[in-house]
Design an enzyme around this catalytic site. Structure first.
Site, short mmCIF file in Angstrom:
data_model
loop_
_atom_site.label_atom_id
_atom_site.label_comp_id
_atom_site.label_asym_id
_atom_site.label_seq_id
_atom_site.Cartn_x
_atom_site.Cartn_y
_atom_site.Cartn_z
N ASP A 150 0.87 -1.19 0.00
CA ASP A 150 0.00 0.00 0.00
C ASP A 150 0.90 1.23 0.00
OD1 ASP A 150 -2.36 -1.46 0.12
OD2 ASP A 150 -2.26 -1.62 2.30
N ASP A 198 -13.63 -5.53 -1.38
CA ASP A 198 -13.39 -5.14 0.02
C ASP A 198 -14.71 -5.26 0.80
OD1 ASP A 198 -10.60 -4.32 0.11
OD2 ASP A 198 -11.18 -2.71 -1.24
#
Length: 562
Positions: free
Chosen positions: A247, A406
């Site tokens: 990330d 997600d």
């Protein structure tokens, strides 16, 4: 000798260019018909569909010059679509004529018996001995430098050339995927081609490119061992993939750093004024490559959402990463329609194209996949042809589009409590003793829930042309308690495309558990790899010890190939 690249204009060719340069050669792009006469060697790579590739060659006027070049006897190497183009045609685009050099038609894999695309690291079984004639390309040991049982190559395709006795003299190696045996490399005269991607196959792939590029050059040694086929039959050796995820965002000083996703607190607990820094993205990615990661995923998050397309920081990250990393790279976050601060509009297809040209092999679509699913359902489960998923898949192929899910659990007492959603029984009751749940899709980094469940999302996105599912779980992320097996197993059953398990890994045993319980093709982790809590090599060693097929860590990967 002058090496030329025949780029028909789709996909990531930067990695091939970088691989050639790493080996110690220069490569030039073919820009006009006259370049064919200048070339001593030509490499024709390709991803995406057979039809667009051939149409691009015809539009540029390259078909006849290419056929003339091949007929001249000069070395030619085709990769993926570059190999398929040598055939008569393909089921992918009926009616589109290939170069018609190999008397075969490219066929689609049977997706009733296995996931399609065939994606990941598999072996290549030699079907014929290689010649001892030093003046012939067939004298080079082009594949399996480490031996057949220890060498793996990266495949990503939905169509292949079926093995047939009619083309036996063309076939150098075959590969088996479940119940289908197909041609994974060909070699005849001056022609060599692979269905797999050498430029994405680590050290083993670099050795193939080096052997081809060094052939015929003074003071260049090439492997000329004569290798006979093994007596064992060709078998499916597809491995499970271990993927490292990073990330990436900017910190307060403007530096790109690896941290946790933007739905989390990215500030250091000991000093809330500083963004947590787990490493520089390119350096960390290179470390993962050297440690044996089978793929690497970059997720660009909140801090540079409003940058102009030409200034997106991840473009430079990809360019630099692809110079020294020769496994597949995926970019996620921001793959959507984009309007620059100066008002210039860029459709998602253009954004994806910029990432592919910068070194990405796949793009991961998150929030936009949820919005596209809502529209798909509203149209009566019919595609529009206008979503980012459909447009990117059409141009670059389904294998280039990953859907990142997600979700979070929503507990209910019974399926009747959520009649519009795919409800599952659960072994883990909710806070009020609920024995059922459905998985709600979220957008905006998990900050907003939508009235779409995971089953609706993955089946809709597959119908729109996606080629892979990255299955996260917000309830499990960061817990180190293991993957959400109930969610992942349900997603795996819902689609016929590959699935990546994500969120929750905390020890090597969790990887074995998810592969054995759900049969997913890959598993992804982030924090435990960043912090070296669980090294990638430890995961692979544990999987090997528990008889889960994995690609060996290549120790030579950090050595020069010159």
């Amino acid at each position: 000798m002058v090496v030329y690249l025949l780029d028909y204009g789709a996909g990531n060719v930067r990695s091939l260019v970088n691989a050639v340069k790493k080996i110690g050669h220069d490569i030039k792009p073919i820009t006009c018909v006259e370049d064919f006469d200048k070339a001593s060697k030509i490499i024709f790579p390709g991803v995406g569909a057979f039809g667009p590739a051939m149409e691009s060659l015809r539009k540029k006027g390259f078909v006849e010059p290419l056929k003339k070049y091949i007929a001249s006897g000069k070395p030619f190497m085709g990769i993926c679509v570059g190999m398929q183009s040598l055939c008569l045609g393909s089921e992918e685009n009926p009616g589109v004529e290939g170069l018609s050099i190999i008397p075969a038609t490219v066929k689609r894999f049977n997706d009733k018996t296995k996931t399609v695309p065939h994606m990941g690291w598999n072996g290549a079984h030699l079907e014929k001995e290689q010649s001892q004639d030093k003046s012939s390309l067939s004298s080079i040991q082009l594949i399996n430098h480490r031996g057949e049982e220890s060498t793996f190559y990266y495949f990503v395709h939905s169509y292949a050339i079926p093995y047939s006795e009619d083309i036996k003299d063309w076939v150098l190696s075959t590969t088996t995927y479940k119940d289908e045996k197909y041609v994974s490399s060909i070699q005849k005269g001056n022609i060599f081609a692979t269905q797999f991607h050498p430029e994405k196959s680590g050290y083993a792939g670099l050795m193939i490119l080096k052997a081809f590029l060094d052939f015929g050059e003074e003071n260049k040694e090439v492997s000329s061992n004569v290798v006979a086929p093994l007596s064992t039959p060709c078998r499916d050796r597809l491995t499970r993939r271990i993927i490292a995820c990073l990330d990436v965002r900017t910190n307060d000083q403007g530096d790109l750093v690896v941290t946790k996703g933007d739905q989390y607190d990215v500030r250091e607990k000991k000093d809330g004024n500083n963004v947590r820094n787990l490493g520089k993205p390119v350096d960390l990615a290179k470390r993962y490559y050297e440690e044996g990661a089978d793929e690497i995923t970059f997720l660009n998050i909140t801090s540079f959402r409003d940058c102009p397309l030409r200034d997106l920081p991840m473009i430079e990250v990809l360019k630099r990463a692809s110079e020294s990393i020769f496994v597949p790279l995926t970019i996620g976050g921001g793959i959507r329609d984009l309007t620059d601060p100066d008002g210039v509009f860029h459709p998602a297809l253009e954004v994806a194209g910029e990432y592919f040209r910068s070194g990405a092999d796949k793009v991961s679509i998150g929030s936009d996949a949820v919005y596209a699913t809502e529209q798909f359902i509203a149209r009566g489960n019919k595609p529009s042809g206008e979503t980012a998923i459909e447009q990117i898949s059409k141009v670059y192929g389904a294998q280039a589009v990953v859907i990142s899910v997600d979700p979070r659990r929503v507990y209910v007492n019974s399926p009747e409590d959520a009649p519009n959603h795919h409800v599952l029984p659960t072994k883990y009751p909710g806070p009020n003793g609920e024995n059922y749940c459905w998985y709600q899709c979220t957008v905006k980094g998990g900050r907003e829930g939508r009235d779409v469940d995971v089953y609706q999302l993955v089946t809709s996105c597959e119908a729109m042309g996606a080629g892979e599912i990255l299955c996260n779980c917000m309830d499990k992320d960061g817990t180190n308690s293991g993957f959400d097996l109930e969610l992942i197993e349900d997603v795996k059953k819902a689609v016929t495309i590959p699935v990546i398990a994500s969120s929750g890994a905390g020890k090597p045993e969790h990887f074995t558990e998810v592969f054995e319980a759900t049969n997913v093709e890959a598993a992804l982790a982030a924090g435990i790899f960043h912090r070296r809590e669980v090294p990638i090599v430890s995961v692979k060693e544990h999987l090997f010890d528990t008889n889960v097929p994995v690609r060996p860590v290549e120790k030579e990967i950090t050595q020069t190939t010159n």
